[in-house]
Design an enzyme around this catalytic site. Structure first.
Site, short mmCIF file in Angstrom:
data_model
loop_
_atom_site.label_atom_id
_atom_site.label_comp_id
_atom_site.label_asym_id
_atom_site.label_seq_id
_atom_site.Cartn_x
_atom_site.Cartn_y
_atom_site.Cartn_z
N GLU A 1 3.45 -9.71 -45.93
CA GLU A 1 4.41 -10.10 -46.97
C GLU A 1 5.07 -8.87 -47.56
O GLU A 1 4.38 -7.89 -47.81
CB GLU A 1 3.71 -10.90 -48.07
CG GLU A 1 3.19 -12.24 -47.57
CD GLU A 1 2.62 -13.14 -48.67
OE1 GLU A 1 2.87 -12.86 -49.86
OE2 GLU A 1 1.95 -14.11 -48.33
N ASP B 1 -15.54 -28.61 -47.62
CA ASP B 1 -15.83 -27.43 -48.44
C ASP B 1 -17.32 -27.14 -48.32
O ASP B 1 -18.15 -27.86 -48.89
CB ASP B 1 -15.44 -27.69 -49.91
CG ASP B 1 -15.45 -26.41 -50.73
OD1 ASP B 1 -16.36 -25.58 -50.54
OD2 ASP B 1 -14.56 -26.24 -51.58
N ALA C 1 2.77 -20.04 -57.12
CA ALA C 1 2.53 -19.91 -58.56
C ALA C 1 3.82 -19.64 -59.33
O ALA C 1 3.79 -19.39 -60.53
CB ALA C 1 1.55 -18.77 -58.82
N ALA D 1 -2.28 -21.06 -49.30
CA ALA D 1 -3.43 -20.29 -49.80
C ALA D 1 -3.21 -18.80 -49.57
O ALA D 1 -2.76 -18.08 -50.47
CB ALA D 1 -4.70 -20.79 -49.15
N ARG D 2 -3.49 -18.32 -48.36
CA ARG D 2 -3.29 -16.90 -48.05
C ARG D 2 -2.88 -16.75 -46.60
O ARG D 2 -3.39 -17.45 -45.71
CB ARG D 2 -4.59 -16.12 -48.26
CG ARG D 2 -4.78 -15.65 -49.69
CD ARG D 2 -3.72 -14.60 -50.09
NE ARG D 2 -3.83 -14.22 -51.48
CZ ARG D 2 -3.26 -14.87 -52.51
NH1 ARG D 2 -2.54 -15.94 -52.32
NH2 ARG D 2 -3.40 -14.42 -53.74
N ASP E 1 3.66 -20.95 -47.14
CA ASP E 1 4.12 -20.24 -48.34
C ASP E 1 3.63 -18.80 -48.32
O ASP E 1 4.10 -17.97 -49.08
CB ASP E 1 3.57 -20.96 -49.59
CG ASP E 1 4.12 -20.38 -50.89
OD1 ASP E 1 5.35 -20.20 -50.98
OD2 ASP E 1 3.32 -20.10 -51.81
N HIS F 1 6.11 -17.25 -50.77
CA HIS F 1 4.99 -17.13 -51.72
C HIS F 1 5.37 -17.63 -53.12
O HIS F 1 5.30 -16.90 -54.11
CB HIS F 1 4.48 -15.69 -51.78
CG HIS F 1 3.05 -15.59 -52.21
ND1 HIS F 1 2.16 -14.69 -51.68
CD2 HIS F 1 2.33 -16.30 -53.14
CE1 HIS F 1 0.97 -14.83 -52.28
NE2 HIS F 1 1.06 -15.81 -53.16
P1 NAD Z 1 -10.88 -21.85 -55.93
O1 NAD Z 1 -11.79 -20.68 -55.90
O2 NAD Z 1 -10.83 -22.70 -57.15
O3 NAD Z 1 -11.21 -22.83 -54.70
C1 NAD Z 1 -11.42 -22.37 -53.40
C2 NAD Z 1 -12.38 -23.35 -52.73
O4 NAD Z 1 -12.50 -22.96 -51.36
C3 NAD Z 1 -13.81 -23.33 -53.32
O5 NAD Z 1 -14.20 -24.64 -53.69
C4 NAD Z 1 -14.67 -22.78 -52.19
O6 NAD Z 1 -15.96 -23.37 -52.15
C5 NAD Z 1 -13.85 -23.19 -50.98
N1 NAD Z 1 -14.14 -22.44 -49.77
C6 NAD Z 1 -14.50 -21.14 -49.64
N2 NAD Z 1 -14.67 -20.85 -48.32
C7 NAD Z 1 -14.42 -21.99 -47.64
C8 NAD Z 1 -14.42 -22.32 -46.27
N3 NAD Z 1 -14.76 -21.42 -45.33
N4 NAD Z 1 -14.08 -23.59 -45.90
C9 NAD Z 1 -13.74 -24.52 -46.84
N5 NAD Z 1 -13.75 -24.26 -48.16
C10 NAD Z 1 -14.07 -23.01 -48.55
O7 NAD Z 1 -9.43 -21.28 -55.57
P2 NAD Z 1 -8.03 -21.97 -55.85
O8 NAD Z 1 -7.55 -21.55 -57.18
O9 NAD Z 1 -8.09 -23.41 -55.52
O10 NAD Z 1 -7.13 -21.16 -54.78
C11 NAD Z 1 -7.21 -21.45 -53.40
C12 NAD Z 1 -6.37 -20.44 -52.61
O11 NAD Z 1 -5.00 -20.54 -53.00
C13 NAD Z 1 -6.75 -18.97 -52.81
O12 NAD Z 1 -6.60 -18.31 -51.57
C14 NAD Z 1 -5.68 -18.45 -53.76
O13 NAD Z 1 -5.49 -17.07 -53.64
C15 NAD Z 1 -4.48 -19.22 -53.25
N6 NAD Z 1 -3.38 -19.36 -54.21
C16 NAD Z 1 -2.12 -19.21 -53.70
C17 NAD Z 1 -1.04 -19.39 -54.54
C18 NAD Z 1 0.36 -19.21 -54.03
O14 NAD Z 1 1.17 -18.66 -54.73
N7 NAD Z 1 0.67 -19.66 -52.83
C19 NAD Z 1 -1.24 -19.71 -55.90
C20 NAD Z 1 -2.54 -19.85 -56.37
C21 NAD Z 1 -3.62 -19.67 -55.51
C1 MLT Z 2 -2.60 -16.38 -56.63
O1 MLT Z 2 -3.53 -16.13 -55.86
O2 MLT Z 2 -2.80 -16.65 -57.83
C2 MLT Z 2 -1.21 -16.40 -56.08
O3 MLT Z 2 -1.05 -15.68 -54.95
C3 MLT Z 2 -0.16 -16.38 -57.07
C4 MLT Z 2 0.68 -15.16 -57.24
O4 MLT Z 2 0.29 -14.25 -57.97
O5 MLT Z 2 1.76 -15.13 -56.68
#
Ligand code: NAD
Ligand code: MLT
Length: 315
Positions: free
Chosen positions: A259, A169, A281, A229-230, A254, A278
């Protein structure tokens, strides 16, 4: 004051808005044109990932003060444009993190033990006991890319199932990464050393295509990659090519470049890929958490409080 909820939100959040005296319209699945009409007169907009808050929507809004994301990712919001339109953008960090981390761990086990393939085989009359011998995660290296809310929880879960946890990170120093339960390493070392890579970064210019043809070539042939993540952080075409070339053992996704992912997409047909739609969450607990948090934050702000978890600061 009026709230528009344009993506599905748990009832508890809707009730909270009503109990605070807001007029609430729940209107989901709208086209951009429909959204441009219903946004008129709205003070607060609640979204998840489907609604795109772009310049056109912000131009169409005549009274909008705040956009609240019931969740984490804000890649569907044009934040600089919102700032220009004097609209505060906020999310609900942490509220669905446990759900996403548990799904990532679930995918790690599903890949290791061929759970999806075993299920599919049985449904088509195959008893593939010998072919689907798996591997144990105990003692293997879990590489976590992004040690934020979700990455930190996964680090703890990984240690709980006796994995060695390494992390990359660039926005955290070594001490912070250690405090989140991972041994700090460079991105290259993580990709080369990990038996399982789990991605937990936001989608940015820097992370789009972070996993590409070059990255896959550096992975162990026996390694797996998980993306909860995305979509787009993994280049799907490159992943399919790398799986065909056996440069890695498998992948769990996921999230997707597009999408809902089209049924004919190559990524869904690739061998060694385990997919969910997806669902990161999509737990009862997380949906209550994000709905209540976003309703509480937006109500507080519209009633004159300081914005909580704002990601911009219009003048
Ligand atoms: P967060 O902001 O708490 O953590 C993200 C981390 O990534 C931070 O610590 C940041 O410093 C780090 N980061 C940024 N750029 C980086 C890089 N180039 N290399 C390595 N690390 C880097 O976010 P989170 O809540 O942990 O969410 C993470 C991801 O998961 C987001 O993309 C969010 O949208 C996604 N998400 C997806 C779902 C889902 O339904 N699949 C649910 C929740 C969140
Ligand atoms: C998020 O970034 O929080 C997730 O994509 C969860 C969602 O809304 O489905």
């Amino acid at each position: 004051m009026k709230i528009l909820i344009s993506d599905p939100l748990h009832e508890d959040g809707i009730e909270l808005f009503k109990s605070e005296g807001f007029e609430v319209e729940v209107n989901t699945g709208l086209s951009p044109d429909e959204l441009h009409k219903v946004i008129k007169g709205v003070d607060g907009l609640v979204i998840r990932s489907a609604t795109k808050v772009d310049k056109a929507l912000l131009d169409a809004a005549d009274n909008l003060k705040v956009v609240g994301r019931a969740g984490t990712g804000l890649d569907n919001v044009d934040i600089p444009e919102a700032t220009k339109h004097d609209v505060i953008v906020m999310n609900t960090p942490g509220q669905n993190s446990n759900a996403a981390a548990e799904l990532a761990l679930g995918h790690i086990f599903a890949l290791s033990r061929n759970i999806a393939r075993g299920h599919q085989g049985l449904k088509s009359g195959k008893w593939e006991k010998k072919q689907l011998r798996g591997r144990e995660v105990k003692g293997k290296t879990l590489g976590i890319v992004g040690l934020g809310n979700i990455g930190a929880i996964l680090a703890e879960l990984g240690a709980g199932v006796k994995m060695r946890v390494i992390g990359f990170d660039p926005y955290l120093d070594a001490e912070a990464i250690k405090a989140r339960g991972a041994e700090p390493v460079s991105f290259d070392d993580l990709v080369k050393e990990a038996d399982y890579i789990s991605i937990h970064v936001p989608k940015t210019k820097e992370t789009t295509g972070l996993f590409n043809a070059d990255t896959f070539k550096k992975m162990k042939n026996s390694a797996f990659v998980v993306n909860c993540a995305r979509g787009g952080i993994i280049n799907e075409e490159a992943l399919c090519d790398a799986l065909d070339a056996e440069e890695l053992a498998g992948a769990a996704l996921d999230v997707y470049e597009v999408e809902p992912v089209p049924a004919e997409a190559r990524i869904l047909c690739a061998d060694g890929v385990c997919c969910t739609p997806h669902l990161g969450a999509s737990t009862y607990e997380a949906q209550v958490n994000v709905a209540v948090a976003v309703a509480r934050q937006i109500s507080g702000y519209l009633k004159g409080g300081e914005p909580e978890f704002a990601v911009n600061a219009p003048k």
